[in-house]
Design an enzyme around this catalytic site. Structure first.
Site, PDB file in Angstrom:
ATOM      1  N   LYS A  11      57.871  37.006 -13.432  1.00 56.40           N
ATOM      2  CA  LYS A  11      58.030  35.542 -13.435  1.00 56.40           C
ATOM      3  C   LYS A  11      58.739  35.116 -14.731  1.00 56.40           C
ATOM      4  O   LYS A  11      59.513  35.896 -15.287  1.00 56.40           O
ATOM      5  CB  LYS A  11      56.687  34.842 -13.250  1.00 56.40           C
ATOM      6  N   GLU A 101      56.592  30.123  -5.329  1.00 57.87           N
ATOM      7  CA  GLU A 101      56.920  29.225  -6.451  1.00 57.87           C
ATOM      8  C   GLU A 101      58.323  28.634  -6.296  1.00 57.87           C
ATOM      9  O   GLU A 101      58.580  27.506  -6.714  1.00 57.87           O
ATOM     10  CB  GLU A 101      56.753  29.982  -7.784  1.00 57.87           C
ATOM     11  N   GLU A 171      52.136  36.991   0.618  1.00 59.60           N
ATOM     12  CA  GLU A 171      51.503  36.439  -0.582  1.00 59.60           C
ATOM     13  C   GLU A 171      50.823  35.117  -0.236  1.00 59.60           C
ATOM     14  O   GLU A 171      51.470  34.067  -0.248  1.00 59.60           O
ATOM     15  CB  GLU A 171      52.553  36.196  -1.664  1.00 59.60           C
ATOM     16  N   SER A 216      47.020  38.231  -7.047  1.00 54.92           N
ATOM     17  CA  SER A 216      45.896  38.698  -7.874  1.00 54.92           C
ATOM     18  C   SER A 216      45.536  40.165  -7.615  1.00 54.92           C
ATOM     19  O   SER A 216      44.363  40.533  -7.630  1.00 54.92           O
ATOM     20  CB  SER A 216      44.676  37.791  -7.683  1.00 54.92           C
TER      21      SER A 216
HETATM   22  P1  PGA Z   1      49.747  37.368  -9.285  1.00 52.84           P
HETATM   23  O1  PGA Z   1      51.200  36.962  -8.735  1.00 52.84           O
HETATM   24  O2  PGA Z   1      49.633  38.859  -9.154  1.00 52.84           O
HETATM   25  O3  PGA Z   1      49.743  36.917 -10.722  1.00 52.84           O
HETATM   26  O4  PGA Z   1      48.745  36.655  -8.442  1.00 52.84           O
HETATM   27  C1  PGA Z   1      51.754  37.579  -7.611  1.00 52.84           C
HETATM   28  C2  PGA Z   1      53.104  36.969  -7.298  1.00 52.84           C
HETATM   29  O5  PGA Z   1      53.255  35.753  -7.411  1.00 52.84           O
HETATM   30  O6  PGA Z   1      54.059  37.688  -6.923  1.00 52.84           O
END
Ligand code: PGA
Length: 256
Positions: A11, A101, A171, A216
């Site tokens: 990210k 996102e 996801e 997560s």
């Molecule tokens: P996270 O993010 O492992 O921090 O939950 C996963 C992602 O958004 O690809």
């Protein structure tokens, strides 16, 4: 037999100094015990400015490089955008498209995500297509309708054959960055649904398709998620920024 894939999604995190430490730790672990990682494919998807740094750090290792977004256009007057061919120039193999996102904060719609998916393939990149429902959608029993629509937009635009060289990542939005992971059974149910949706059009493509779970994933839950028959690895956010966590998730995928 599908070889599992673990892709880190950094990210908008990192700095030259922090990336160096992270990449050195990860590559050192792979070089020290290559057999521990050989059973899986590993990749890191980094912010654009760090592609060259990551390409250099990963050179000579089995860890692949990826990006987190690309333009649906191949070139032209699109200020601030990045084309798939530019990502290829820096040795990218993967690119994430349609992350929740991007859909939530940048208004990316299904049709645009499908266009980005196609642009990635035109450039010779493997798109990692993200799909997933919000908590409200899950509570209203709309999970399958939502992920079916998101996948369907790509199937309609690019055709089922396009999934032969692609990755899908389930996801659930409510599990991303929240510490609230889908249970292995919840993940398996949706992965099975997605594979069945592809199988309706082409069983062979469905059988080969890599479907990642993201949301997560941590060292403590990776084993049980990866044990599910239709979970072919993970898209890892927060834990991909911690070298020892990412290393341990890669090893879990490799069966170590
Ligand atoms: P996270 O993010 O492992 O921090 O939950 C996963 C992602 O958004 O690809």
């Amino acid at each position: 037999m599908r070889k599992k894939l673990v892709a880190g999604n950094w990210k908008m995190h990192g700095s030259l100094a922090a990336n160096l430490r992270l990449l050195e730790a990860v590559t050192a672990a792979v070089k020290a015990a290559p057999r521990d990682f050989a059973g899986a494919r590993c990749a890191v998807c980094v912010p654009f400015p760090y592609l060259q740094q990551a390409q250099a750090a990963l050179a000579g290792t089995e860890i692949a490089l990826g990006a987190q977004n690309l333009s649906e256009h191949d070139a032209g007057a699109y200020t601030g955008e990045v084309a798939g061919a530019m990502l290829r120039d820096f040795g990218c193999r993967y690119v994430i498209v349609g992350h929740s996102e991007r859909r939530t904060h940048y208004g990316e719609r299904d049709a645009q995500v499908a266009a980005k998916f196609q642009a990635a393939q035109r450039a010779g990149l493997i798109p990692i297509l993200c799909v997933g429902e919000t908590l409200a959608e899950r509570d209203q029993a709309e999970t399958e309708a939502v992920v079916g629509r998101q996948l369907g937009a790509v199937l309609a635009a690019a055709g089922v054959q396009s999934l032969r060289d692609a990755v899908v990542a389930y996801e659930p939005v409510w599990a991303i960055g929240t510490g609230r992971t889908a249970t292995p059974a919840q993940a398996q149910t949706v992965h099975e649904f997605l594979r069945a949706a592809v199988a309706k059009q082409d069983p062979d493509t469905a059988a080969r398709l890599t479907i990642l779970y993201g949301g997560s994933v941590k060292p403590a839950n990776a084993d049980e998620l990866f044990a599910m028959p239709d979970v072919d690895g993970g898209l890892i956010g927060g834990a991909s920024l911690v070298a020892e966590d990412f290393i341990s998730i890669c090893k879990a995928a490799a069966g170590r």
